[in-house]
Structure formats: C-alpha cells, structure tokens
Scaffold this active site. Structure first.
Site, PDB file in Angstrom:
ATOM      1  N   ASP A 287      -3.732 -12.536   5.390  1.00 43.91           N
ATOM      2  CA  ASP A 287      -4.148 -12.201   4.025  1.00 43.91           C
ATOM      3  C   ASP A 287      -3.382 -11.000   3.469  1.00 43.91           C
ATOM      4  O   ASP A 287      -3.033 -10.980   2.292  1.00 43.91           O
ATOM      5  CB  ASP A 287      -5.647 -11.927   3.986  1.00 43.91           C
ATOM      6  CG  ASP A 287      -6.477 -13.185   4.165  1.00 43.91           C
ATOM      7  OD1 ASP A 287      -5.936 -14.298   3.973  1.00 43.91           O
ATOM      8  OD2 ASP A 287      -7.666 -13.063   4.502  1.00 43.91           O
ATOM      9  N   GLY A 288      -3.108 -10.012   4.302  1.00 43.81           N
ATOM     10  CA  GLY A 288      -2.360  -8.835   3.852  1.00 43.81           C
ATOM     11  C   GLY A 288      -0.955  -9.195   3.409  1.00 43.81           C
ATOM     12  O   GLY A 288      -0.470  -8.721   2.376  1.00 43.81           O
TER      13      GLY A 288
ATOM     14  N   ARG B 224       0.612  -8.801  -0.483  1.00 46.85           N
ATOM     15  CA  ARG B 224       1.852  -8.074  -0.777  1.00 46.85           C
ATOM     16  C   ARG B 224       2.873  -8.992  -1.451  1.00 46.85           C
ATOM     17  O   ARG B 224       3.538  -8.594  -2.406  1.00 46.85           O
ATOM     18  CB  ARG B 224       2.424  -7.461   0.497  1.00 46.85           C
ATOM     19  CG  ARG B 224       1.653  -6.212   0.941  1.00 46.85           C
ATOM     20  CD  ARG B 224       2.305  -5.517   2.119  1.00 46.85           C
ATOM     21  NE  ARG B 224       2.189  -6.274   3.361  1.00 46.85           N
ATOM     22  CZ  ARG B 224       1.120  -6.300   4.142  1.00 46.85           C
ATOM     23  NH1 ARG B 224       0.053  -5.592   3.815  1.00 46.85           N
ATOM     24  NH2 ARG B 224       1.102  -6.999   5.251  1.00 46.85           N
TER      25      ARG B 224
END
Length: 99
Positions: free
Chosen positions: A57-58, A62
């Site tokens: 998810d990170g 980004r």
C-alpha cells in the site's frame, strides 16, 4: 501502449514479479519501462500511459502521488502484508494483464 512499472526493491521477490509483468505486457504488444522509486526513474511517470506499482500500500500511495498531475491510471500489485489499496494479487498476473 506504454506501461511503466515502478517497483519497491525492499519487497522480497519484487524483481521476479516485475519481470513476469513485463513479459506479459510485451507479449501483448505493449512497450514497457521498469524502474524504482528514485529520482532517476521519474521519467517513467511522464512517458507512461499506465503505471503499475509493485509492492504494498505504501508503494501504491507514493506512485499515485507522483502521477496525480498527469492523471495516469495506477494499478497496484500487492507484495505486502495488508493490501487494502493494491487491487491485484501477484498470483493472477496473466489474468490481470489480459483484462
């Protein structure tokens, strides 16, 4: 169609799945550029019609932040643990690319 693949090198087997995705898109006639989340790979965001995020998810967040001005669609492949935002699973690459 130009596909940009952005991968999170910190995720185990990221290169393996990036290669599988790249091969699947090339087999269907797409032009593919693969890179990481670094300054030198920012050109991928400018030239791609679709961005594929490989990580968690990170990574997806980004990548989405870097594409928001161009309004390029972002598809996420989950290699993380939760995968709330990443829609596609690493085990369904061929099926997903076909769609």
């Amino acid at each position: 169609m130009k596909i940009g693949i952005i991968k999170n090198k910190k995720k185990e087997q990221c290169d393996f799945y990036a290669e599988k995705l790249e091969q699947a898109f090339i087999a269907r006639g797409a032009e593919v550029t693969c890179g990481e989340q670094t300054e030198k790979d920012k050109a991928i965001y400018d030239s791609a019609d679709i961005i594929i995020s490989i990580g968690g998810d990170g990574t997806f967040l980004r990548v989405a932040a870097n594409t928001i001005e161009r309004r390029v669609p972002v598809f996420g492949f989950n290699l993380g643990t939760l995968g709330f935002l990443t829609e596609f699973d690493k085990n369904n690459i061929d099926e997903t690319v076909e769609k």
